[in-house]
Design a protein around this motif. Sequence first.
Motif, short mmCIF file in Angstrom:
data_model
loop_
_atom_site.label_atom_id
_atom_site.label_comp_id
_atom_site.label_asym_id
_atom_site.label_seq_id
_atom_site.Cartn_x
_atom_site.Cartn_y
_atom_site.Cartn_z
N TYR A 68 6.22 3.57 -0.19
CA TYR A 68 5.32 2.22 -0.02
C TYR A 68 5.45 1.48 1.37
O TYR A 68 6.57 1.60 1.83
N GLN A 77 -2.44 -0.30 -7.85
CA GLN A 77 -2.86 -0.87 -6.43
C GLN A 77 -2.93 -2.49 -6.84
O GLN A 77 -3.43 -2.93 -7.54
N THR A 93 0.93 -1.07 0.11
CA THR A 93 0.03 0.13 0.19
C THR A 93 0.95 1.39 0.18
O THR A 93 2.16 1.22 0.17
N TYR A 94 0.20 2.33 -0.03
CA TYR A 94 0.84 3.29 -0.15
C TYR A 94 0.24 4.43 0.93
O TYR A 94 -0.61 5.28 0.67
N PRO A 95 0.72 4.29 2.42
CA PRO A 95 -0.09 5.00 3.33
C PRO A 95 0.07 6.33 3.56
O PRO A 95 -0.84 7.18 3.96
N GLU A 96 1.15 6.95 2.66
CA GLU A 96 1.04 8.49 2.77
C GLU A 96 0.59 9.13 1.49
O GLU A 96 1.06 10.34 1.22
N SER A 97 0.05 8.51 0.75
CA SER A 97 -0.41 9.11 -0.60
C SER A 97 -1.92 8.80 -0.78
O SER A 97 -2.45 7.66 -0.47
N ASP A 98 -2.71 9.73 -1.41
CA ASP A 98 -4.20 9.66 -1.86
C ASP A 98 -4.21 9.77 -3.13
O ASP A 98 -5.34 9.91 -3.79
N ASP A 99 -3.01 9.57 -3.90
CA ASP A 99 -3.10 9.45 -5.37
C ASP A 99 -3.77 8.11 -5.78
O ASP A 99 -3.23 7.14 -5.75
N GLU A 100 -4.90 8.22 -6.35
CA GLU A 100 -5.74 7.31 -7.03
C GLU A 100 -5.16 6.54 -8.33
O GLU A 100 -5.28 5.43 -8.58
#
Length: 195
Positions: free
Chosen positions: A188, A160, A149-156
């Motif tokens: 990541y 994934q 996962t990418y815990p510090e990003s909300d880039d859709e």
Amino acid sequence: MNRRAFLMTGGMVASTLPIAGCLGVNEPDLEVTQLVHPDPRMVSITESNRSVSGTIQNQVHSGNVTARLFWFLDESAPDPSSIEPQDNPDIEFDVARTWHFDRDERREESIHGEPPSEWVEYGMVPEAASYGATIRNNGESGEGEIKLTYPESDDESLEQPGEKVEYIASDDELTVMFDVTIATDVYYEITAKPN
């Protein structure tokens, strides 16, 4: 107990190593011990009749390697591995291909492109296309759920890769790989917990 540590890889990708805790009875006790990915380098490159061949040396870990082919419209255009090529009008992306490379493998691969009529130079940029982790089971044998996962990003737009469920024997290690390309400035995280 959960613990976080930061690891800088050779490609300047920073990632976290969460350690799973809070065990139930007779469950695996999973620990992410190491993040892994290929580290490809371009050794040499040639072009003939729109076909670009490059010798790629993979270092560190086995996995998928993607090479991207670029055409330069100006001799002063910067190296596409050092910038975002889509931000420069003098660099035109053509095509990408992906191959599996073993650890320390070195071989030549080719990409057939369609260059623009005004191109002056070309380039092939290899990058890791597999990221994973070595998981150690300090508990009972059983299945583990492994996620990237990418815990510090909300880039859709980030790839994934989903989760994987793997059986890991007691006191054993397993390397789990995800087929994904991650930009060098993206954090990541790979986690493992009993399934």
